[in-house]
Design a protein around this motif. Structure first.
Motif, PDB file in Angstrom:
ATOM      1  N   ILE A 101     -22.330  42.026   7.195  1.00  0.00           N
ATOM      2  CA  ILE A 101     -22.255  42.427   8.109  1.00  0.00           C
ATOM      3  C   ILE A 101     -23.201  41.281   9.731  1.00  0.00           C
ATOM      4  N   ALA A 102     -24.440  41.636   9.537  1.00  0.00           N
ATOM      5  CA  ALA A 102     -24.879  40.718  10.225  1.00  0.00           C
ATOM      6  C   ALA A 102     -24.993  39.322   9.317  1.00  0.00           C
ATOM      7  N   SER A 103     -25.118  39.256   8.334  1.00  0.00           N
ATOM      8  CA  SER A 103     -24.516  37.023   8.210  1.00  0.00           C
ATOM      9  C   SER A 103     -23.067  37.512   8.584  1.00  0.00           C
ATOM     10  N   TYR A 104     -21.598  37.938   8.535  1.00  0.00           N
ATOM     11  CA  TYR A 104     -20.325  37.870   9.234  1.00  0.00           C
ATOM     12  C   TYR A 104     -20.820  37.481  10.738  1.00  0.00           C
ATOM     13  N   ILE A 105     -21.557  38.137  11.509  1.00  0.00           N
ATOM     14  CA  ILE A 105     -21.520  38.022  12.742  1.00  0.00           C
ATOM     15  C   ILE A 105     -22.405  36.027  13.613  1.00  0.00           C
ATOM     16  N   GLU A 113     -20.709  53.852  12.335  1.00  0.00           N
ATOM     17  CA  GLU A 113     -22.652  54.624  12.202  1.00  0.00           C
ATOM     18  C   GLU A 113     -22.948  54.659  10.604  1.00  0.00           C
ATOM     19  N   LYS A 114     -21.638  55.403  10.507  1.00  0.00           N
ATOM     20  CA  LYS A 114     -22.068  55.714   8.739  1.00  0.00           C
ATOM     21  C   LYS A 114     -22.275  54.526   8.166  1.00  0.00           C
ATOM     22  N   ASP A 115     -20.618  53.651   8.306  1.00  0.00           N
ATOM     23  CA  ASP A 115     -21.208  52.261   7.296  1.00  0.00           C
ATOM     24  C   ASP A 115     -21.644  51.165   7.465  1.00  0.00           C
ATOM     25  N   LEU A 116     -22.482  51.876   8.834  1.00  0.00           N
ATOM     26  CA  LEU A 116     -24.253  50.592   8.886  1.00  0.00           C
ATOM     27  C   LEU A 116     -25.265  51.028   8.588  1.00  0.00           C
ATOM     28  N   GLU A 117     -25.260  52.183   8.095  1.00  0.00           N
ATOM     29  CA  GLU A 117     -26.360  53.223   6.765  1.00  0.00           C
ATOM     30  C   GLU A 117     -26.628  52.157   5.665  1.00  0.00           C
ATOM     31  N   ASP A 118     -25.898  52.138   5.080  1.00  0.00           N
ATOM     32  CA  ASP A 118     -25.994  51.070   4.102  1.00  0.00           C
ATOM     33  C   ASP A 118     -26.913  49.632   4.450  1.00  0.00           C
ATOM     34  N   ARG A 119     -28.617  49.186   3.298  1.00  0.00           N
ATOM     35  CA  ARG A 119     -29.223  48.201   3.914  1.00  0.00           C
ATOM     36  C   ARG A 119     -28.144  47.196   3.543  1.00  0.00           C
ATOM     37  N   THR A 120     -27.342  46.627   2.935  1.00  0.00           N
ATOM     38  CA  THR A 120     -26.793  45.362   1.783  1.00  0.00           C
ATOM     39  C   THR A 120     -25.509  45.245   2.638  1.00  0.00           C
ATOM     40  N   LYS A 157     -16.638  35.221   3.846  1.00  0.00           N
ATOM     41  CA  LYS A 157     -17.163  36.385   3.204  1.00  0.00           C
ATOM     42  C   LYS A 157     -18.177  36.150   2.534  1.00  0.00           C
ATOM     43  N   LYS A 158     -18.151  35.319   1.713  1.00  0.00           N
ATOM     44  CA  LYS A 158     -18.514  35.095   0.384  1.00  0.00           C
ATOM     45  C   LYS A 158     -19.595  34.208   0.330  1.00  0.00           C
ATOM     46  N   ALA A 159     -19.779  33.232   1.640  1.00  0.00           N
ATOM     47  CA  ALA A 159     -21.376  32.486   2.328  1.00  0.00           C
ATOM     48  C   ALA A 159     -21.800  34.349   2.624  1.00  0.00           C
ATOM     49  N   ALA A 160     -21.593  34.399   3.332  1.00  0.00           N
ATOM     50  CA  ALA A 160     -21.531  35.500   4.470  1.00  0.00           C
ATOM     51  C   ALA A 160     -23.150  36.596   3.332  1.00  0.00           C
ATOM     52  N   ALA A 161     -21.673  36.997   2.576  1.00  0.00           N
ATOM     53  CA  ALA A 161     -22.594  37.384   1.409  1.00  0.00           C
ATOM     54  C   ALA A 161     -24.240  36.789   0.512  1.00  0.00           C
ATOM     55  N   LEU A 162     -23.841  35.606   0.384  1.00  0.00           N
ATOM     56  CA  LEU A 162     -25.450  35.640  -0.225  1.00  0.00           C
ATOM     57  C   LEU A 162     -26.141  35.026   1.164  1.00  0.00           C
ATOM     58  N   MET A 163     -25.946  34.820   1.513  1.00  0.00           N
ATOM     59  CA  MET A 163     -26.954  34.839   2.872  1.00  0.00           C
ATOM     60  C   MET A 163     -27.673  36.320   3.410  1.00  0.00           C
ATOM     61  N   LEU A 221     -31.531  36.942   2.332  1.00  0.00           N
ATOM     62  CA  LEU A 221     -32.753  37.925   2.979  1.00  0.00           C
ATOM     63  C   LEU A 221     -32.318  39.020   2.729  1.00  0.00           C
ATOM     64  N   LEU A 222     -32.122  39.786   2.218  1.00  0.00           N
ATOM     65  CA  LEU A 222     -32.513  41.249   1.634  1.00  0.00           C
ATOM     66  C   LEU A 222     -33.658  41.066   0.110  1.00  0.00           C
ATOM     67  N   GLY A 223     -34.090  39.881  -0.598  1.00  0.00           N
ATOM     68  CA  GLY A 223     -34.333  39.542  -1.030  1.00  0.00           C
ATOM     69  C   GLY A 223     -34.192  39.189  -2.542  1.00  0.00           C
ATOM     70  N   LEU A 224     -33.130  39.395  -2.375  1.00  0.00           N
ATOM     71  CA  LEU A 224     -32.527  39.448  -3.413  1.00  0.00           C
ATOM     72  C   LEU A 224     -31.925  37.994  -4.350  1.00  0.00           C
ATOM     73  N   ASN A 225     -32.340  37.079  -3.738  1.00  0.00           N
ATOM     74  CA  ASN A 225     -31.905  35.109  -3.933  1.00  0.00           C
ATOM     75  C   ASN A 225     -33.359  35.576  -5.142  1.00  0.00           C
ATOM     76  N   PRO A 226     -33.263  34.749  -5.889  1.00  0.00           N
ATOM     77  CA  PRO A 226     -34.133  33.880  -7.118  1.00  0.00           C
ATOM     78  C   PRO A 226     -34.582  32.862  -6.751  1.00  0.00           C
ATOM     79  N   ALA A 227     -33.816  31.977  -5.746  1.00  0.00           N
ATOM     80  CA  ALA A 227     -34.476  30.508  -5.071  1.00  0.00           C
ATOM     81  C   ALA A 227     -35.914  31.005  -4.298  1.00  0.00           C
ATOM     82  N   PHE A 228     -35.760  32.073  -3.191  1.00  0.00           N
ATOM     83  CA  PHE A 228     -36.485  32.324  -2.597  1.00  0.00           C
ATOM     84  C   PHE A 228     -37.589  33.365  -2.903  1.00  0.00           C
TER      85      PHE A 228
END
Length: 158
Positions: free
Chosen positions: A113-117, A101-108, A54-60, A64-71
């Protein structure tokens, strides 16, 4: 003598580059496989592996959200494009998660969830390959590449 770049001159990897995007998923897949292997060797509880995943998926997701300063901040493969493509390319998988669907409205949340998939698909691939250990080397690289190509094509659709 090789010229050294200053930190200002050095360029960061960019998710606009298909190879970088695929390498991001590949490194995540290898990390998952390494964690599973280590957990098996050390007899780590499944719940601990899930928490680390879960932690690794959150980092991924943050990458993808453009929040990782290493990219570099992406210009083409923006979070908006990724969101559109995740919603379209993973619609069936997202429905199977049990989130509303309501849970998936939030982009983060959607990206996590996609990273965990993806993480679950790597677990499934490893389980499938381990059923035939004699052919892991033969079949594993192609199967992993197919998975990485699938995810890259989902995210990079126009």
């Amino acid at each position: 003598m090789e010229e050294k770049l200053s930190p200002e001159q050095a360029s960061l990897p960019s998710l606009d580059d298909s190879k970088t995007l695929k390498a991001l998923f590949q490194s995540q897949a290898h990390a998952i496989a390494n964690r599973l292997s280590e957990a098996q060797r050390k007899n780590v509880a499944r719940s601990e592996v899930v928490e680390i995943d879960k932690k690794a998926a959150a980092l991924m997701a943050s990458t993808l959200l453009g929040l990782n300063p290493a990219f570099e901040k992406p210009v083409v493969n923006t979070p908006e494009k990724f969101e559109r493509n995740i919603r379209g390319g993973l619609a069936d998988e997202l429905k199977k998660t049990g989130f509303r669907e309501k849970d998936l409205e939030d982009r983060t949340a959607l990206f996590q969830i996609a990273s965990y998939i993806f993480t679950n698909e790597v677990h499934q691939l490893i389980n499938e390959l381990s059923k035939d250990p004699d052919n892991i080397e033969t079949n594993g690289a192609k199967a992993l590449n197919d998975l990485l190509e699938r995810w890259s094509s989902i995210l990079e659709r126009q």
